[in-house]
Design an enzyme around this catalytic site. Structure first.
Site, PDB file in Angstrom:
ATOM      1  N   HIS A 214      54.933  36.559  46.444  1.00 48.42           N
ATOM      2  CA  HIS A 214      54.105  36.331  45.269  1.00 48.42           C
ATOM      3  C   HIS A 214      54.534  35.026  44.602  1.00 48.42           C
ATOM      4  CE1 HIS A 214      53.106  40.649  45.702  1.00 48.42           C
ATOM      5  NE2 HIS A 214      51.944  40.212  45.266  1.00 48.42           N
TER       6      HIS A 214
ATOM      7  N   LYS B  95      44.622  50.927  47.771  1.00 43.16           N
ATOM      8  CA  LYS B  95      45.256  51.503  46.578  1.00 43.16           C
ATOM      9  C   LYS B  95      44.262  52.350  45.783  1.00 43.16           C
ATOM     10  CE  LYS B  95      49.499  50.183  46.959  1.00 43.16           C
ATOM     11  NZ  LYS B  95      50.595  51.166  47.039  1.00 43.16           N
TER      12      LYS B  95
ATOM     13  N   SER C 249      48.633  48.660  41.978  1.00 41.17           N
ATOM     14  CA  SER C 249      48.699  47.282  41.508  1.00 41.17           C
ATOM     15  C   SER C 249      47.482  46.981  40.636  1.00 41.17           C
ATOM     16  CB  SER C 249      48.702  46.361  42.718  1.00 41.17           C
ATOM     17  OG  SER C 249      48.089  45.132  42.411  1.00 41.17           O
ATOM     18  N   SER C 250      47.626  45.989  39.767  1.00 46.56           N
ATOM     19  CA  SER C 250      46.531  45.661  38.852  1.00 46.56           C
ATOM     20  C   SER C 250      45.343  45.030  39.595  1.00 46.56           C
ATOM     21  CB  SER C 250      47.018  44.708  37.756  1.00 46.56           C
ATOM     22  OG  SER C 250      47.567  43.545  38.317  1.00 46.56           O
TER      23      SER C 250
HETATM   24  P1  GDP Z   1      47.839  37.356  43.123  1.00 52.15           P
HETATM   25  O1  GDP Z   1      48.351  37.636  41.745  1.00 52.15           O
HETATM   26  O2  GDP Z   1      47.395  38.570  43.864  1.00 52.15           O
HETATM   27  O3  GDP Z   1      46.769  36.279  43.124  1.00 52.15           O
HETATM   28  O4  GDP Z   1      49.055  36.837  44.036  1.00 52.15           O
HETATM   29  P2  GDP Z   1      50.143  35.669  43.976  1.00 52.15           P
HETATM   30  O5  GDP Z   1      51.287  36.079  43.123  1.00 52.15           O
HETATM   31  O6  GDP Z   1      50.461  35.360  45.416  1.00 52.15           O
HETATM   32  O7  GDP Z   1      49.418  34.387  43.358  1.00 52.15           O
HETATM   33  C1  GDP Z   1      49.160  34.221  41.998  1.00 52.15           C
HETATM   34  C2  GDP Z   1      48.636  32.834  41.714  1.00 52.15           C
HETATM   35  O8  GDP Z   1      49.668  31.873  41.892  1.00 52.15           O
HETATM   36  C3  GDP Z   1      47.468  32.361  42.597  1.00 52.15           C
HETATM   37  O9  GDP Z   1      46.553  31.644  41.778  1.00 52.15           O
HETATM   38  C4  GDP Z   1      48.163  31.412  43.575  1.00 52.15           C
HETATM   39  O10 GDP Z   1      47.295  30.426  44.120  1.00 52.15           O
HETATM   40  C5  GDP Z   1      49.206  30.773  42.654  1.00 52.15           C
HETATM   41  N1  GDP Z   1      50.333  30.121  43.349  1.00 52.15           N
HETATM   42  C6  GDP Z   1      50.769  28.859  43.102  1.00 52.15           C
HETATM   43  N2  GDP Z   1      51.747  28.516  43.932  1.00 52.15           N
HETATM   44  C7  GDP Z   1      51.982  29.596  44.728  1.00 52.15           C
HETATM   45  C8  GDP Z   1      52.907  29.849  45.778  1.00 52.15           C
HETATM   46  O11 GDP Z   1      53.718  28.993  46.179  1.00 52.15           O
HETATM   47  N3  GDP Z   1      52.882  31.102  46.336  1.00 52.15           N
HETATM   48  C9  GDP Z   1      52.001  32.061  45.919  1.00 52.15           C
HETATM   49  N4  GDP Z   1      52.046  33.258  46.502  1.00 52.15           N
HETATM   50  N5  GDP Z   1      51.101  31.839  44.937  1.00 52.15           N
HETATM   51  C10 GDP Z   1      51.086  30.623  44.352  1.00 52.15           C
END
Ligand code: GDP
Length: 321
Positions: free
Chosen positions: A180, A141, A108-109
């Site tokens: 995510h 990872k 993963s990145s």
């Molecule tokens: P990341 O890419 O490892 O940070 O994982 P995520 O895909 O879970 O989150 C990406 C970004 O989206 C972060 O800044 C979260 O705070 C934001 N985000 C906003 N709303 C949500 C939500 O409902 N679920 C998740 N998982 N992330 C959210």
């Protein structure tokens, strides 16, 4: 890979693994081996050894992992670190024991340092501190990448690590506690539209930027890599002191606020998007530099707007059933 080569896809029920299996089948590969979690627990070394001795695959796509979004990563670091280390060690070790020809390890990145220059080049690995919210997963990872490098160095194997950016697509996890951001926002926004809710809450400030790649595009890149002529594949695997690493992304990113807006207009949600800054933002940005992959002639095919339309309609159809 020949059409009858024996190919093991570890994690074939997940987002990445299922896309790889679909892509392999579409290309006519007819000797694909899979095992569900119930039939083979990749954390159990003895079972993995027995499986590899019985099946003796020639090629391995290692797409099995404990994965999750920012909340799951932050609340279960023990599982994210230990389970991923165990899966990588068991699969890579037993792949070596039976002489697998090529192995592609998916990461993963988030393995890259939190504040590294953007777009992120493969050589930035291990040049700075990691993002706190997913450090356990990232370290597991990174260990997997190092294991590939160590086998290549010591035994002349062809194990390559592909680092995809944030993936989305069919079979994604829509559980709000574990998912995510993209599937989470699709779920929240579709539900808000159906219920006529006035607002949807998005975690964090909406300012972080993320790069989203459709899982079919990722699978396409993985097949291209595994099918490279020997000289090119060996060159990617034996990079001297650098890691046998290749980024898989689409080359562009958007803010979480813009992502929410895009999903809202696709789902015809007319209410307000509100932000909850008490939730973590995670890393501010993690856009991958994909020149290494692009130089092999690859480019993504699915536009983000099209991919989101696909996810929204599949989710809405399911939710109505
Ligand atoms: P990341 O890419 O490892 O940070 O994982 P995520 O895909 O879970 O989150 C990406 C970004 O989206 C972060 O800044 C979260 O705070 C934001 N985000 C906003 N709303 C949500 C939500 O409902 N679920 C998740 N998982 N992330 C959210």
């Amino acid at each position: 890979m020949k059409s009858d080569s024996k190919i093991y896809v570890a994690g074939h029920n997940g987002l990445a693994g299922s896309a790889i299996v679909r892509r392999l089948r579409r290309s006519g590969f007819n000797n694909i081996v899979t095992r569900s979690h119930a039939d083979l627990d990749l954390i159990d070394g003895d079972s993995v050894r027995k499986f590899f001795r019985e099946e003796r695959p020639e090629f391995v796509f290692l797409a099995a992992a404990r994965v999750g979004g920012i909340l799951a990563n932050a609340t279960q670091p023990v599982e994210f670190l230990s389970e991923n280390l165990a899966i990588e060690l068991n699969v890579i070790r037993e792949a070596f024991a039976v002489g697998v020809q090529r192995l592609l390890f998916l990461g993963s990145s988030c393995i890259y340092p939190r504040d590294c220059p953007q777009p992120i080049r493969e050589e930035y690995l291990l040049t700075g501190p990691l993002e706190e919210t997913n450090r356990a997963y990232a370290l597991a990872k990174i260990a997997g990448v190092e294991l590939c490098r160590a086998y290549n160095k010591q035994h002349g194997t062809q194990y390559l690590a592909a680092m995809p950016t944030n993936l989305y697509g069919p079979g994604d996890n829509f559980d709000l506690e574990a998912s995510h951001v993209l599937p989470a926002l699709v779920r929240k926004i579709v539900a808000a539209t159906v219920e006529g809710a006035k607002e949807v809450v998005v975690w964090g400030t909406g300012k972080p930027r993320r790069e989203f790649l459709h899982s079919d595009d990722m699978a396409d890149a993985c097949l291209l890599l595994m099918n490279l002529p020997d000289a090119e594949f060996v060159q990617l695997c034996s990079t001297g002191s650098a890691a046998p690493l290749i980024n898989v992304g689409c080359g562009t990113d958007i803010t979480i606020a813009d992502l929410a807006q895009l999903i809202a207009s696709t789902a015809n949600f007319n209410g307000k998007i509100v932000f909850d800054p008490t939730r973590p933002d995670g890393t501010p940005r993690k856009l991958l530099d994909i020149s290494r992959l692009s130089s092999l002639g690859w480019k993504p095919a699915v536009k983000l707007s099209e991919g989101i339309a696909q996810v929204v309609s599949a989710y809405a159809a399911n939710a109505h059933r």
